[in-house]
Enzyme design. Structure first.
Site, PDB file in Angstrom:
ATOM      1  N   ARG A  47     -40.966 -37.983  21.647  1.00  0.00           N
ATOM      2  CA  ARG A  47     -40.260 -37.323  20.540  1.00  0.00           C
ATOM      3  C   ARG A  47     -39.102 -36.451  21.036  1.00  0.00           C
ATOM      4  O   ARG A  47     -39.308 -35.541  21.859  1.00  0.00           O
ATOM      5  CB  ARG A  47     -41.247 -36.459  19.748  1.00  0.00           C
ATOM      6  N   ARG A  74     -54.561 -34.802   5.371  1.00  0.00           N
ATOM      7  CA  ARG A  74     -55.110 -35.320   6.631  1.00  0.00           C
ATOM      8  C   ARG A  74     -56.576 -35.742   6.495  1.00  0.00           C
ATOM      9  O   ARG A  74     -57.061 -36.569   7.243  1.00  0.00           O
ATOM     10  CB  ARG A  74     -54.973 -34.259   7.726  1.00  0.00           C
ATOM     11  N   SER A 122     -67.883 -22.551   2.875  1.00  0.00           N
ATOM     12  CA  SER A 122     -68.366 -23.484   1.849  1.00  0.00           C
ATOM     13  C   SER A 122     -68.267 -24.960   2.264  1.00  0.00           C
ATOM     14  O   SER A 122     -69.208 -25.720   2.031  1.00  0.00           O
ATOM     15  CB  SER A 122     -67.615 -23.265   0.538  1.00  0.00           C
ATOM     16  N   LYS A 163     -60.011 -15.840  -9.499  1.00  0.00           N
ATOM     17  CA  LYS A 163     -61.157 -15.981 -10.421  1.00  0.00           C
ATOM     18  C   LYS A 163     -60.793 -15.680 -11.877  1.00  0.00           C
ATOM     19  O   LYS A 163     -61.360 -16.277 -12.785  1.00  0.00           O
ATOM     20  CB  LYS A 163     -62.297 -15.064  -9.977  1.00  0.00           C
ATOM     21  N   ASP A 184     -71.453 -16.077  -9.527  1.00  0.00           N
ATOM     22  CA  ASP A 184     -71.398 -14.964  -8.564  1.00  0.00           C
ATOM     23  C   ASP A 184     -72.498 -13.948  -8.810  1.00  0.00           C
ATOM     24  O   ASP A 184     -73.202 -13.538  -7.902  1.00  0.00           O
ATOM     25  CB  ASP A 184     -70.060 -14.204  -8.696  1.00  0.00           C
TER      26      ASP A 184
END
Length: 519
Positions: free
Chosen positions: A72, A196, A255, A302, A340
């Site tokens: 490159r 990706r 998560s 939220k 929550d």
């Protein structure tokens, strides 16, 4: 090319090899093979010394995987600053010596492809690439770019753009899913990460995964280990449902580790990703397909998320914030919930029961307690309403007094500014709950309250779980209080979200195991 069992997709994983010496490159090629890669991209522009014939022979002979050679130039974001003819000669030589692919930039692709006309080995393929380090063009402009790249005689089209917001990635998905030619479409930067991971769903030819975190050939590149083990890359396909955590910041969230492991354990065809979102309304408008099926929502979205929902549960409505959104498959409508407060309140109740040796049958141990909530955002509201529902007397402390007052009025409680919290101790044995990001990584030395004030609290809870033990919790423990970590709230609300996402019972033992591994 299969790695680690049957793959449900044909998208390849390519590991960039960016050593400064041939020896280092050869070592890394073996690591790439062991890691489960399908091919390697040899970045010749990272070598400190390069003797084309001798070095290319060694690299091709010793590589245990198919090879893609890239050299490159500086003008396309690489490191090569030398003579252009020598650069192209090296790529032609790589082809002659048995390389499987070379990558050539669009700007010089016509000349390069003309120069190998009639000399191209049967299995050899030319990738023609275009890199945009400023932005992501419109779908129309990207479509025209694909046509220009095809016109050079490219076997494979590669387009890398830059994400200014996560909605940019949808442009690339539209191009790859509708293209008649093999396309590598990647969006650089943290906001482009899903380009990706989800490329097998949208038919991308390959994705890049680095050997080590941080040692990447382009910004936002995941590791091959994460692609295979965290995102279950080989199992993703056109029918895979997409879930994710919407936040800003969001990369700290655990998560994806939890839900992807749980999906795998029950054989559910879903993937859960980090979603760095700036404008949540635009996000939902852009990713409106049924396959974008469910979302967890964290700071600072939220409250804004609630306004995007078609229907909201009564509890979420009274709190004024949602942390879980489900898209109904039949009509695409968004349903908002707040899980929550369930996780946090039950974790605090369990902590109090252990402290006072109370059985779980005798009402809520929060009844009649003075419950101080730090923060008046989505999580603060959830805890304030949850504590009120259990019979606690609620006090809201917030940097901005007006916001504290507003929430206190809504729950029939009292308000004070955060600055006054250190001197607030009308009684002993109070409960303290921090719902702000004060003390979260990387600012782990911060705390919302001075240590001397903690002696008036019997239990202290912190919604932050990175780090697990914040400065607030450490000082509370030293002051003799019972502590409840954000991980315990996280797991409680995760049970409910998993069941809403999948319609299956949560694998609770797996969730508990996950938490103990984090500790």
């Amino acid at each position: 090319m299969e790695s680690g069992g049957m793959s449900k997709n044909s998208t390849l994983i390519c590991v960039p090899i960016m050593g400064e010496t041939i020896e280092k490159m050869v070592v890394d090629m073996s690591k790439a093979k062991t890691s489960g890669a399908d091919l390697v991209e040899v970045r010749l522009d990272t070598l400190k010394r390069f003797n084309p014939r001798q070095d290319l022979e060694v690299l091709i002979r010793k590589c245990p995987l198919p090879t893609l050679f890239t050299y490159r130039p500086k003008w396309e974001g690489g490191q090569y600053e030398g003579d252009e003819n020598s650069r192209r000669d090296a790529l032609r030589l790589a082809m002659e010596l048995g390389a499987d692919y070379v990558d050539i930039e669009l700007k010089v692709a016509h000349e390069f492809i003309n120069s190998i006309h009639g000399r191209k080995p049967e299995k050899f393929k030319v990738i023609v690439s275009s890199h945009n380090y400023q932005n992501t063009p419109s779908v129309e402009d990207l479509g025209n770019l694909v046509v220009s790249i095809q016109a050079t005689g490219a076997d494979i089209v590669k387009i890398a753009t830059t994400s200014l917001e996560i909605t940019d990635v949808a442009h690339i998905f539209q191009i790859t899913v509708h293209s008649q030619v093999p396309v590598i479409g990647l969006v650089m930067g943290e906001r482009g990460l899903i380009s990706r991971i989800l490329c097998p769903k949208f038919g991308g030819y390959l994705t890049f995964g680095s050997l080590e975190p941080g040692i990447v050939s382009a910004p936002g590149q995941p590791t091959i280990k994460d692609l295979l083990n965290l995102y279950n890359f080989r199992q993703l396909g056109p029918d895979t449902k997409v879930f994710g955590v919407i936040g800003k910041p969001v990369s700290h969230s655990k998560s994806p580790h939890l839900y992807n492991e749980a999906f795998k354990s029950v054989g559910f065809n879903g993937v859960y990703v980090h979603l760095l979102v700036d404008d949540i309304a635009k996000f939902f408008h852009t990713y409106s397909a049924a396959d974008f099926a469910g979302f967890s929502c964290t700071i600072p979205h939220k409250e804004a998320a609630l306004k995007c929902c078609d229907e909201v549960s009564p509890v979420a409505k009274s709190i004024g914030a949602v942390n879980c959104i489900i898209r109904r498959p039949s009509d695409g409508k968004l349903f908002g919930y707040n899980t929550d407060y369930v996780g946090a309140i039950s974790a605090i109740e369990d902590g109090l029961r252990d402290l006072h040796k109370i059985s779980s049958t005798s009402g809520s141990p929060l009844a009649g307690k003075l419950f101080v909530v730090i923060g008046a955002g989505g999580a603060g509201k959830a805890l304030a309403f949850g504590a009120k529902e259990k019979g606690a007397r609620v006090v809201i402390a917030n940097r901005t007094y007006a916001r504290a007052r507003e929430l206190a009025d809504a729950v029939g409680g009292d308000a004070l500014s955060l600055a006054d919290l250190n001197n607030f101790h009308p009684e002993n044995g109070m409960i303290l709950a921090n719902t702000t990001s004060i003390g979260m990584q990387p600012k782990v030395d911060e705390t919302p309250i001075s240590k001397h004030a903690l002696k008036y609290y019997s239990l202290v809870f912190d919604a932050i779980y990175t780090p697990k033990i914040t400065r607030l919790l450490r000082e509370a423990q030293e002051s003799g209080a019972t502590i409840v970590t954000g991980l315990e709230m996280f797991i409680g609300q995760a049970y409910e979200q998993f069941e809403r996402f999948t319609g299956l019972p949560a694998p609770k033992e797996l969730f508990k195991q996950f938490i103990s591994n984090l500790q």
